[in-house]
Design an enzyme around this catalytic site. Structure first.
Site, mmCIF file in Angstrom:
data_model
loop_
_atom_site.group_PDB
_atom_site.id
_atom_site.type_symbol
_atom_site.label_atom_id
_atom_site.label_comp_id
_atom_site.label_asym_id
_atom_site.label_seq_id
_atom_site.Cartn_x
_atom_site.Cartn_y
_atom_site.Cartn_z
ATOM 1 N N ARG A 21 0.782 -1.455 0.061
ATOM 2 C CA ARG A 21 0.044 0.173 -0.044
ATOM 3 C C ARG A 21 0.960 1.174 -0.070
ATOM 4 O O ARG A 21 1.998 1.223 0.701
ATOM 5 C CB ARG A 21 -0.841 0.016 1.295
ATOM 6 N N ARG A 71 2.150 0.988 10.300
ATOM 7 C CA ARG A 71 1.632 1.581 8.940
ATOM 8 C C ARG A 71 2.663 1.304 7.869
ATOM 9 O O ARG A 71 3.681 2.417 8.045
ATOM 10 C CB ARG A 71 0.906 2.899 8.974
ATOM 11 N N GLU A 75 -6.890 -0.040 15.806
ATOM 12 C CA GLU A 75 -7.251 -1.025 14.705
ATOM 13 C C GLU A 75 -6.442 -2.049 14.659
ATOM 14 O O GLU A 75 -5.052 -1.877 14.394
ATOM 15 C CB GLU A 75 -7.776 -0.503 13.749
ATOM 16 N N SER A 80 -10.504 -5.357 10.598
ATOM 17 C CA SER A 80 -11.746 -4.702 10.145
ATOM 18 C C SER A 80 -12.368 -5.707 9.356
ATOM 19 O O SER A 80 -12.100 -6.331 8.340
ATOM 20 C CB SER A 80 -11.440 -3.509 9.167
ATOM 21 N N ARG A 97 0.879 -5.704 13.058
ATOM 22 C CA ARG A 97 0.265 -5.129 14.366
ATOM 23 C C ARG A 97 0.014 -5.878 15.191
ATOM 24 O O ARG A 97 -0.045 -5.801 16.474
ATOM 25 C CB ARG A 97 -0.912 -4.568 13.549
#
Length: 430
Positions: A263, A278, A350, A353, A391
């Protein structure tokens, strides 16, 4: 993707629903395009009818020996006008399709009200955040002190927002992947896949990454073919059934895969840039479910429980929240986020999801269902993280850190690592 005719039929109700997620639906433009389309269709039909009459007249008069030169010229003109009307129809339909591709999914009526993450609603908590008798360190300081992370060499290799894991750190990443895959395949009933990490524009469009989010993707090419690096295994797993008709009685399908994810994180600079929260490249175990449209919400509840099971196996405190309508992802109609406790930040962040996309992706990718009695429809698709490796690793070493800087490995994971502790000097012990 929406059926624009249905949006017109819903009218002001569609406008109201989209407004809940902060999106303004331009019904006027859609209505004008439909009017142009209908005019082009009507014109083409009238011209075809006239063309048939002229053709019959040409044949009749030619048989009678009359001069049909002018009639033939008129016939050619009619054919040109028919082609022009058909071209106009195709042009308008392309414009309608282009608009439809940019319209997000419609939020479920029971999605919480609000336009931001601050409006999410807590559903439940699991576990109690650890209380330390010392100031807890973050995963970066812990990992670098133990020698299991090397961000300096990662930057040398690739620049910022990349990571290198070393020794026990690399073992932990592999162990987490194996634990999650085994949980999903042996306990939760998922079929594991190994999928391509490079996919076509059509594939990216099927799950909604394109055309809207092209700047978030990494693009490359192989043998003059345009290809994109996947941002998540959701993309290839969901598109396995693109352009297919699925026997409804066989559903649901439950798929899982470990993949690297790529990403660009466009627009996210300054947010979670420290450590491994991230990155431009990270790995993740993904869950995808394909089911009948009327069963999607029940399937979502099941999928969330599967993601939660991964955290429970690791003894990691977390909470589940329902996202507000205005905070939903582009393709989602209802989403649960799972947030894991990070002691260094004294907050939940988070980690997973899980989204019910309804028939939104299936319409884009042409994933249909057919019952035994011949009834056809679109499937519903769902996706969720189960779980991201980086994460999870950050939460693991932060929640299980000891005062001397060592890390205790949960028993469920120690089965895969071969050690139950990373000692303060970076060595491991059983």
């Amino acid at each position: 993707m929406h059926d624009t005719r249905t949006l017109l039929e819903l009218g002001d109700e569609a406008v109201r629903r989209f407004a809940r997620r902060g999106y303004t639906l331009d019904l006027g433009t859609i209505e004008a395009l439909f009017s142009r389309r209908n005019t082009a269709i009507g014109t083409a039909e009238e011209l075809r009818s006239e063309s048939k009459k002229v053709a019959a007249d040409v044949g009749k008069r030619a048989k009678a020996g009359e001069d049909v030169t002018e009639l033939k010229e008129h016939a050619r003109e009619l054919k040109d006008r028919i082609r022009a009307a058909e071209a106009e129809q195709e042009k308008v339909e392309a414009e309608l399709n282009a608009i439809a591709m940019t319209i997000p999914n419609m939020p479920a009526d029971d999605a919480p009200e609000g336009l931001s993450e601050d409006d999410s609603v807590e559903v439940r908590k699991w576990g109690t955040p650890a209380e330390f008798g010392f100031k807890p360190k973050d995963h970066v300081d812990l990992g670098e002190a133990l020698g299991i992370f090397d961000f300096g060499r990662a930057a040398k290799l690739s620049g910022s927002r990349f990571s290198v894991s070393r020794g026990p750190g690399a073992v932990l990443e592999r162990a987490l992947s194996n634990l999650f895959l085994n949980l999903h395949t042996t306990r939760h009933g998922y079929t594991e896949f190994a999928v391509p990490y490079l996919v076509s524009r059509k594939t990216m469009t099927g799950t909604g990454q394109l055309p809207k989010f092209e700047e978030d993707l990494f693009k490359t090419g192989v043998e003059d073919r345009e290809l994109f690096l996947i941002p998540t295994a959701e993309v290839p797993l969901t598109n396995l059934h693109a352009d297919e008709i699925l026997p409804a009685e066989e559903l649901p399908y439950a798929y899982t895969a470990w993949t690297p994810c790529f990403r660009s994180e466009a627009g996210s600079y300054g947010r979670d840039t420290r450590g491994i929260l991230r990155l431009h490249q990270f790995s993740k175990v993904e869950m995808v479910r394909v089911c009948r449209a009327e069963e999607s919400r029940a399937e979502l509840e099941l999928m969330v429980s599967h993601a939660e099971a991964c955290l429970q196996e690791l003894g990691l405190a977390y909470r589940v929240i329902a996202l507000a309508a205005g905070d939903l992802g582009f393709g989602s109609t209802y989403t649960y986020d799972i947030e894991v406790w990070l002691p260094s930040q004294e907050t939940y962040r988070e980690i997973s999801s899980c989204s019910d996309c309804g028939t939104f992706q299936a319409r884009r990718a042409a994933i249909r269902t057919k019952t035994k009695d011949g009834q056809r429809g679109f499937a519903a698709t769902l996706n969720g993280s189960g779980l991201p490796i980086g994460r999870t690793l950050a939460a693991l070493i932060e929640q299980h850190q000891q005062e001397d800087g060592s890390i205790v490995i949960p028993p469920a994971l120690a089965v895969y690592t071969g050690f139950s502790r990373i000692n303060a000097d970076g060595t491991t012990s059983a």
